[in-house]
Design a protein around this motif. Structure first.
Motif, short mmCIF file in Angstrom:
data_model
loop_
_atom_site.label_atom_id
_atom_site.label_comp_id
_atom_site.label_asym_id
_atom_site.label_seq_id
_atom_site.Cartn_x
_atom_site.Cartn_y
_atom_site.Cartn_z
N PRO A 196 0.80 -1.23 0.00
CA PRO A 196 0.00 0.00 0.00
C PRO A 196 0.83 1.28 0.00
CG PRO A 196 -0.85 -1.56 1.60
CD PRO A 196 0.45 -2.11 1.12
N HIS A 197 1.89 1.32 0.81
CA HIS A 197 2.65 2.57 0.89
C HIS A 197 3.43 2.84 -0.40
CE1 HIS A 197 1.62 2.07 5.11
NE2 HIS A 197 1.86 3.36 5.26
N ALA A 202 2.58 -4.10 6.79
CA ALA A 202 2.50 -5.33 6.00
C ALA A 202 1.03 -5.60 5.71
CB ALA A 202 3.10 -6.50 6.76
N LYS A 203 0.76 -6.39 4.68
CA LYS A 203 -0.63 -6.55 4.26
C LYS A 203 -1.01 -8.02 4.10
CE LYS A 203 -4.59 -6.35 2.42
NZ LYS A 203 -5.63 -6.52 3.41
N TYR A 215 4.79 4.72 7.73
CA TYR A 215 5.66 4.01 6.79
C TYR A 215 5.24 2.56 6.72
CZ TYR A 215 8.69 8.04 7.65
OH TYR A 215 9.18 9.30 7.78
N GLY A 216 5.37 2.00 5.54
CA GLY A 216 5.08 0.57 5.40
C GLY A 216 5.78 0.05 4.17
N ILE A 217 6.11 -1.21 4.18
CA ILE A 217 6.74 -1.83 3.01
C ILE A 217 5.76 -2.78 2.35
CG2 ILE A 217 8.65 -3.24 2.17
CD1 ILE A 217 9.53 -0.47 3.05
N GLY A 218 5.14 -3.67 3.11
CA GLY A 218 4.14 -4.54 2.52
C GLY A 218 4.50 -6.00 2.61
N ALA A 256 8.29 -11.35 -0.51
CA ALA A 256 9.62 -11.78 -0.04
C ALA A 256 9.54 -12.53 1.30
CB ALA A 256 10.58 -10.60 0.08
N SER A 257 8.47 -13.26 1.52
CA SER A 257 8.31 -14.04 2.77
C SER A 257 8.73 -13.21 3.97
CB SER A 257 9.15 -15.32 2.70
OG SER A 257 8.80 -16.07 1.56
N ARG A 258 8.22 -11.99 4.03
CA ARG A 258 8.78 -11.05 4.98
C ARG A 258 7.87 -10.67 6.14
NH1 ARG A 258 7.68 -5.81 4.62
NH2 ARG A 258 9.82 -5.13 4.93
N SER A 259 6.56 -10.94 6.04
CA SER A 259 5.66 -10.31 7.00
C SER A 259 5.77 -10.88 8.41
CB SER A 259 4.22 -10.37 6.49
OG SER A 259 4.11 -9.54 5.36
#
Lengths: 179, 801
Positions: B230-231, B496-497, B534-537, B540-543
């Motif tokens: 989203p960001h 994260a989403k 701030y957000g990345i989303g 990349a198996s990241r949340s």
């Protein structure tokens, strides 16, 4: 294009709406009747996300026109459980067995399973897999869905619903599948 | 003691709404006065647009507007370049990179580069009328020769897609560790082989969609879309539509999967239309559009050269590879560098050199999709190990074992930087232990006995093994806000989403542990730029790694505040307090003390505040977790197949995985991720392929032609776990979202090779759909007939010193 009046029963309620002759049943359910639980994943009859029951049999609502459902008895995912009540045993089993992830294909699976368990209260794994091979899921890898169906079948049999399909599989407020 | 929720098989919080049809996906949103958009797309793969006439469409019944590139001129910018947004500056310092500038337009202007490229958009009262309008748009093209093969595209004589680049190279990078030339020269044996994986598409069951609404009074834009970043979307919209970022709100509602990332023309076009027309506008992709343009992936060709000894130990490895990026390269080297960084996987190969090139062709642009470069690399690597084993007459599983990095060598430095620029050093892990445990779970000896028995009956059964590592939890950061409301209920917000993997549940579990509440008392909100700065989303198996850690850290800060304040209220030492069941009580005296609601009330600003002088009101904390680098999750897959030699059909008999994703937040969710990943990988290995004809027309635009695995193809998957905690975050989490999808193509290819071992079938190209495998079997048989015996097939070049 002129709109036509359509009267039908959905989830035990008599409803009326209008649609152009070319409007699909899926779009009619979603846009005219506001029943957005039925999802569209491919609009060409392969993915099964839009599966509903029409007079007790599963159909792809993307492949039917709304007018073809004139006078029919439909059942959609919204008709499985009371909004404030407990989940339907099939829904409950899907949750218990993590048979859903993103949930997009889920309504179609649930309605296919309704039909399957109405036809056969005790299906084997291969039968379940064969029956559900017309519903695509990209999240679960299917095995938890298969486990959920087996569990749901057990729950429904245990509930002593009696008779093929059992009354708890039936649409709320109706006498049985297609009733 | 408070109950611990992390690690429990808790049922998911999101299930009820999704099971009752009460979820809200983009297509379910209803806004008054909503207009519907449909996109006019290029019908040719490469050409000049000589005539684009939208007059008739504009006059059509119900059509409100038709826009072309000319209407966007000066009002909508081009997409920001992946070279600037996607490449870590730290990597540039270590790896020489060449990434020419090639920004993608929102609508094509005078030239089109792939079938499906957006050319114009029709807006109408409903979708049916918008599509009627599409039919009336007239486009004439002067066709240009299309180039579809990446090697051909690099030929100086090939048609050039973007003349300003002077060629079709979209990116190039090279790196080496150890003296590869010397090690190859000194190796007793050498092999070269090409491995190729076809183009595949992500196929989330929900197609993409965008709804946008412009508030002309406040000059604010609200956009709802199927996007797990989203960001990033907000940043793009602000830049391309020249709006202040905080007057753009991007909301991702429930998402029907994702399996990849990407920003597309419609993401900008629809918001622009809402601004331009001053009415809410919606665009919903249909499946044909999805298969034509959305999240294509893979499409790599690796040329490997390995040097090895008589025992099959690999002494040196070189990889020169091409990634067919399609018509643009918006993600720069994300996927290609991933392939290079993960090629060696669990194997100890200290002399390693790679050169990666992204190439432009007249196909849809590729995007990172579940695995993002790793399945291709792992297939090439494990394929090479199989060939080495065959060449040496050794057991392929034994050769794998001999090459694994031993546990005593951990943490192991791989001699190269990761995509974030930080040197790759594997986390704690036990790869040989993982292989042993996977073989045990699989019942390896029993299955080998079965194989022998079947072979005696003439049935072709094979066993394949593949292992991988996955850099998971990519940064640069993710944040969380944890807030206790006046009723004692807890709100968690993150950048994260969730898109189906159960983050609402797993993040609630993390928070619940810190605050001594039931996860039902925690609401998780995500996917809304208005909620956190701030957000990345999610990709990349990241949340779990990044957002999970941020939630844990924010909740710890709230916990500290609760304990300190309650200590004051109860006049005891904070160390003597515990949090459980939504209360703060003296240790050993549950049910006493104060409730979270009472603590929250004491934190409210105003005269009733019980906060110490100068303390910030509110029972909340915000924390951003900036990981030092990725965590290295890993897995080993073992599969048994039966191949029908007469049809090329591969049946999966048994599938086993053992993964290490560190601390599992919820094992049921982890296993669900693995199951889904494996199913995706089975599709990639056996069924799925995006096919273009020689002119660049797409032949796989429906589910009749593009085959997604069903219940009939995906066998039960048995999942085991190892747990080596990561030391790169305080909770020991490693990512697991993509890992399941990485090894199946390699494991299946290996099993097919094993099943057909006597035939020496060329299995260097995936997917192994029946048509391809049948052809390869026929070729192998013809070779055998021609040579009068069992000889190695031609694709393998052998050399020994």
């Amino acid at each position: 294009m002129a709109r036509r009046e359509i009267e039908l029963r959905v989830n035990g309620r008599s409803l009326r709406g209008s649609a152009e002759p070319r409007t699909t049943l899926a779009d009619f359910l979603r846009d005219e009747l506001g029943l957005t639980g039925t999802h569209l994943g491919c609009e060409h009859g392969v993915c099964g996300a839009c599966t509903i029951l029409l007079d007790g049999r599963s159909v792809r609502s993307c492949l039917l026109f709304a007018l073809q459902a004139q006078g029919s008895e439909l059942r959609t995912v919204e008709g499985l459980a009371d909004p404030d009540g407990p989940l339907h045993p099939i829904q409950e089993a899907f949750s218990e067995h993590h048979g859903l992830q993103c949930g997009f294909c889920t309504p179609g699976f649930l309605m296919s399973v309704c039909e399957l368990l109405a036809d056969d209260p005790d299906p084997g794994e291969q039968e379940i897999r064969a029956y559900l091979s017309g519903n695509l899921c990209r999240c679960t890898g299917y095995q938890n869905i298969v486990a959920a169906v087996q569990a749901a079948a057990g729950k429904l049999r245990e509930a002593g619903a009696g008779g093929p399909g059992g009354s708890r599989v039936a649409p709320r407020g109706t006498g049985g599948p297609g009733g | 003691m408070a109950e611990r929720w992390v690690g429990r098989r808790l049922r998911r919080k999101e299930d009820r709404r999704l099971l009752t049809g009460a979820g809200t996906y983009v297509a379910d949103l209803r806004l008054p006065g909503l207009l519907h958009a449909a996109v006019v797309r290029s019908e040719v793969a490469h050409g000049l647009v000589t005539h684009l006439d939208v007059a008739a469409a504009r006059e059509a019944d119900g059509v409100v507007a038709v826009l072309t590139a000319a209407d966007l001129e000066g009002r909508v910018g081009r997409f920001p370049e992946g070279a600037r947004t996607e490449i870590s500056p730290a990597l540039v310092e270590k790896v020489p990179l060449e990434v020419p500038s090639c920004p993608m337009p929102v609508l094509a202007t005078d030239r089109v580069h792939w079938v499906g490229q957006p050319l114009a958009v029709v807006v109408a009262a409903d979708r049916y009328r918008a599509e009627d309008g599409l039919e009336l748009v007239e486009v004439d093209y002067e066709p240009l020769p299309a180039v579809l093969d990446p090697e051909t595209a690099l030929d100086p004589a090939a048609p050039v897609l973007h003349p300003e680049l002077g060629g079709n190279l979209a990116a190039r990078f090279a790196f080496s560790t150890g003296d590869v030339d010397a090690a190859l020269a000194a190796a007793p044996f050498r092999l070269r082989q090409r491995f190729a994986m076809g183009r595949q598409a992500a196929n989330a069951m929900e197609t993409r969609g965008v709804v946008a609404s412009w508030d002309p009074g406040r000059e604010e834009l609200t956009v709802w879309g199927t996007n797990a970043r989203p960001h990033l979307l907000r940043a793009y919209l602000a830049a391309m539509l020249a709006l202040p970022a905080e007057r753009v709100r991007f909301i991702a509602p429930d998402m029907g999967g994702s399996f990849g990332t990407g920003v597309y023309s419609e993401d900008v076009l629809v918001p622009f239309l809402a601004m331009h027309l001053r009415r809410p506008v919606r665009w919903l992709e249909d499946r044909r559009e999805n298969l034509t343009t959305t999240r294509h992936a893979r499409d790599q060709v690796h040329d490997l050269e390995a040097g090895y000894d008589a025992d099959g130990r690999i002494l040196a490895l070189r990889d020169r590879f091409l990634v067919d990026s399609g018509a643009y390269n918006p993600y720069a080297i994300t996927v290609s560098y991933n392939a290079a960084a993960h090629l060696r996987g669990q194997y100890r190969i200290d002399a390693y050199a790679f050169e990666g090139r992204n190439v432009l062709t007249n196909k849809a642009p590729v995007a990172p999709v579940r695995g993002a470069g790793r399945p291709e690399a792992v297939f090439a690597m494990d394929g090479m190990v199989d060939l080495i084993a065959a060449e040496r007459g050794l057991d392929a599983v034994e050769v794998r074992r001999r090459n694994l990095i031993p546990p005593e060598a951990m943490p192991y430095p791989m001699g190269m930087p990761y995509r974030d620029g930080v040197d790759v050093v594997y986390d704690q892990a036990d790869f040989p232990g993982q292989l042993a445990s996977a073989l045990e779970l699989f019942g390896y000896d029993t299955q080998r006995a079965r194989q022998a028995a079947w072979r005696a009956e003439g049935r072709r059964m094979g066993i394949g093994v593949s292992s991988y590592v996955e850099g998971s939890g990519y940064g640069p950061h993710e944040g969380a806000v944890v807030r206790v409301d006046p009723t004692g209920h807890v709100l968690v917000v993150t950048g994260a989403k969730p898109h189906g993997q159960g983050l609402e549940t797993t993040l609630a579990q993390v928070c619940a542990d810190q605050l001594g509440v039931h996860p039902d008392q925690v609401t998780v909100r995500a996917g809304d730029t208005a909620l956190i700065a701030y957000g990345i989303g999610t990709f990349a198996s990241r949340s779990a790694v990044t957002a999970g850690t941020a939630v844990g850290l924010a909740a710890q800060a709230v916990r500290d505040k609760i304990l300190n304040l309650a200590a004051g209220l109860l006049e005891v030492d904070p160390a003597d307090l515990e949090l459980a069941d939504g209360r703060v009580s003296a240790r050993g005296a549950p049910g006493t003390g104060v409730t979270l609601a009472e603590v929250a009330a004491a934190c409210a600003p105003g005269p009733r505040s019980r906060l110490p002088e100068g303390a910030e009101p509110g029972l909340e904390a915000q924390r951003y977790f900036v990981p030092p680098t990725v965590t290295f999750a890993s897995g080993t897959h073992v599969v048994a197949v039966e191949v029908d030699e007469d049809t090329g059909f591969v049946r999966l008999l048994r599938y086993v995985t053992v993964d290490d994703c560190g601390q599992m937040l919820n094992p049921t969710v982890v296993e669900g991720q693995v199951h889904g990943g494996v199913a995706h990988g089975i599709g990639n290995g056996l069924l799925e392929e995006v096919v273009y004809d020689d002119g660049g027309q797409l032949l796989t635009g429906s589910y009749m032609d593009y085959l997604v695995p069903t219940t009939a193809e995906v066998p039960p998957i048995q999942v085991g776990h190892q747990t080596f905690l990561s030391d790169r975050n305080p909770f020991g989490i490693k990512g697991v979202g993509e890992g399941g999808a990485v090894s199946p193509p390699a494991a299946i290819a290996s099993a097919v090779a094993d099943a057909l071992a006597p035939l020496q079938v060329d299995l260097s190209e995936l997917p192994l759909h029946p048509e391809r495998l049948f052809r390869r079997i026929q070729e192998a048989k013809a070779r055998q007939r021609g040579s009068g015996g069992l000889k190695p097939g031609p694709p393998v070049e052998r050399g020994s010193t």
